[in-house]
Write an enzyme that holds these catalytic residues in place. Structure first.
Site, mmCIF file in Angstrom:
data_model
loop_
_atom_site.group_PDB
_atom_site.id
_atom_site.type_symbol
_atom_site.label_atom_id
_atom_site.label_comp_id
_atom_site.label_asym_id
_atom_site.label_seq_id
_atom_site.Cartn_x
_atom_site.Cartn_y
_atom_site.Cartn_z
ATOM 1 C CE LYS A 11 47.703 32.095 24.417
ATOM 2 N NZ LYS A 11 46.424 32.290 25.014
ATOM 3 C CD GLU A 66 53.558 26.964 36.922
ATOM 4 O OE1 GLU A 66 54.619 26.592 37.416
ATOM 5 O OE2 GLU A 66 52.886 26.246 36.157
ATOM 6 C CB ILE A 92 47.295 23.479 36.193
ATOM 7 C CG1 ILE A 92 45.814 23.532 35.845
ATOM 8 C CG2 ILE A 92 47.687 22.085 36.659
ATOM 9 C CD1 ILE A 92 45.441 22.648 34.660
ATOM 10 N N GLY A 124 30.626 33.934 27.909
ATOM 11 C CA GLY A 124 31.977 34.411 28.195
ATOM 12 C C GLY A 124 33.030 33.312 28.214
ATOM 13 C CD GLU A 154 39.111 35.851 23.902
ATOM 14 O OE1 GLU A 154 38.643 36.980 23.683
ATOM 15 O OE2 GLU A 154 39.874 35.582 24.834
ATOM 16 C CE LYS A 209 47.107 28.035 26.570
ATOM 17 N NZ LYS A 209 45.651 27.923 26.681
ATOM 18 N N GLY A 256 41.316 32.482 33.145
ATOM 19 C CA GLY A 256 40.523 33.288 34.074
ATOM 20 C C GLY A 256 41.425 34.117 34.956
HETATM 21 N N1 HSE Z 1 41.982 31.095 25.386
HETATM 22 C C1 HSE Z 1 42.636 30.211 26.293
HETATM 23 C C2 HSE Z 1 41.724 29.034 26.616
HETATM 24 C C3 HSE Z 1 43.002 30.844 27.599
HETATM 25 O O1 HSE Z 1 40.557 29.001 26.223
HETATM 26 O O2 HSE Z 1 42.191 28.121 27.271
HETATM 27 C C4 HSE Z 1 44.372 31.359 27.742
HETATM 28 O O3 HSE Z 1 45.368 30.644 27.124
#
Ligand code: HSE
Length: 434
Positions: A106, A130, A137, A188, A191, A206, A304
């Site tokens: 992104k 995408e 999605i 998990g 981060e 995004k 994921g």
């Molecule tokens: N770190 C992002 C989230 C995932 O938690 O949605 C990938 O953009």
């Protein structure tokens, strides 16, 4: 396009591994659908020894990204390393060579989309992304193709799984923010350094990508005001619930009736009955209003290995069908000239929580200051506190953002108010011109 499509993958973390696994798992189905064989020829990693135990099929592991990109046998480069550099350089190189690029990145798409689209056009190549927004999605394709007949009036999204997970747990488990983040990290879902997610920056990247497909607007992230969820307390979530709302980190894009566009990312109180309020845990969703389709919502896993792999492989399948290298779906080749609304042109409802002296005349003083700034109260309540301090919570009617800011300065500087603890936008109707 040839009967075999050769893929080179940059990076073999979660995303790259998800692509290889899905191509293996659904090989027969993909071959039947495309009448082509899709095989991973080369995977670029920093240290091939680290991956010896993994099943990479017939793919060769290498450290030489430039050689892989220049390999004439490779048709499609999957960029799965993330971050701005060296991804930017690799994508430019691939597009200049006339190769297709598929990315989940992104940041690089948000910052350099115009450059990539220009290069793709000049070199008869194309770039697909995408997976960069909303993980699995199918958002980009839905906006470009499924809703291509619509003028998009507004788009509101929960675009970050980490923050949605944290807010859901704050709501469900009655723990404070720091404890919920620690739990999310242990499981998990966040981060080790969650700052890009929690600050709202990931969501702003995004939103800037969605702005290009939904509104044909090339909006750099620096022009999208964003706030994170760091200051949301358990108490705010409890009061929101009591008032019939939940708090979500919301990305909003809207076409105003004066023709201007408004984009922002901020924690927002959403009425409990709204479909976005039911989007829980690590799930993402986008609620779109098109002038023909009306209201429509897409929801699913926003991150994921497997959902991201699903989006990347669907892009590769699109490429397999694109025999003339003319992806008419990249409507962003021609960005419109747009004007962005200034905050002073916007209206919203607000939720305010403040601490004030519990003494005669306090509510009258607060009401007078709000009235002086043309801010009208829709709901107000006072909660008992200790030591002659009252917790006062109110929701305004829709008011000009400027008026709200000056009313808050007025409240802050009055001696009855000790502290303005929280200010949040309420509802999805923000952005109407004043
Ligand atoms: N770190 C992002 C989230 C995932 O938690 O949605 C990938 O953009």
């Amino acid at each position: 396009m040839k009967s075999t499509i050769s893929i080179g993958i940059l990076g073999f973390g979660n995303v790259g591994a998800g692509v290889v696994q899905l191509l293996n798992e659904n090989r027969d189905l993909i071959e039947r659908r495309t009448s082509k064989s899709i095989c991973v020829k080369t995977i670029v990693v920093r240290d091939p020894k680290k991956y010896r135990h993994l099943d990479c099929g017939n793919a060769v592991l290498t450290t030489d990204a430039i050689a892989m990109i220049h390999d004439p046998a490779i048709d499609v480069i999957v960029e799965a390393i993330g971050g701005e550099n060296p991804a930017f350089e690799y994508i430019c190189e691939a597009l200049k060579l006339g190769k297709y690029v598929v990315t989940a990145n992104k940041e690089v798409i948000s910052k350099h989309k115009k450059r990539f689209f220009d290069l793709a056009k000049a070199h008869d190549s194309d770039i697909y992304y995408e997976a960069a927004v909303g993980g699995g999605i199918p958002l980009i394709r839905t906006l470009k193709v499924g809703l291509a007949a619509n003028r998009i009036e507004s788009l509101h999204g929960i675009l970050n799984g980490t923050t949605n997970y944290i807010l859901t747990k704050l709501n469900d488990e009655g723990k404070e923010f720091g404890d919920v983040v620690a739990d999310a990290q242990a499981k998990g879902f966040a981060e080790a350094d969650p700052s890009m997610d929690v600050s709202g920056l990931d969501t702003a990247y995004k939103l800037s990508i969605l702005a290009s497909v939904a509104f044909k607007a090339d909006i750099p992230v620096s022009e999208i005001p964003y706030e994170g969820i760091e200051s949301i307390a358990l108490r705010d979530m409890q009061l929101a619930a009591e008032l019939g709302y939940t708090i979500k980190l919301l990305a909003s894009g809207k076409q105003l009736s004066n023709g201007k566009l408004s984009f922002k990312v901020c924690p927002t109180m959403i009425p409990r009955h709204h479909p976005l309020a039911g989007v829980r845990n690590e799930f993402n969703a986008v609620f779109i209003v098109g002038n023909a389709v009306g209201e429509s919502m897409l929801s699913g896993r926003g991150a994921g290995s497997s959902p991201t792999g699903s989006a990347i492989v669907s892009d590769i399948i699109d490429i397999a069908f694109d025999s003339h290298r003319t992806s008419l779906r990249n409507l962003e080749y021609a960005f419109d000239k747009v004007s962005l609304a200034h905050e002073s042109e916007l209206k919203s409802q607000f939720f305010v929580r403040l601490l004030a002296s519990d003494a005669p005349g306090t509510l009258a003083t607060i009401a007078t200051i709000l009235a002086h700034h043309q801010v009208s109260i829709s709901k107000i309540m006072q909660k008992p506190c200790t030591n002659h301090v009252a917790e006062i919570v109110f929701i305004t009617h829709s008011v000009a953002e400027d008026s709200m800011s000056s009313a808050l300065i007025g409240l802050e500087t009055d001696s009855v108010v000790q502290e303005i603890v929280t200010k949040l936008r309420v509802g999805l109707d923000e952005g109407d011109p004043v």
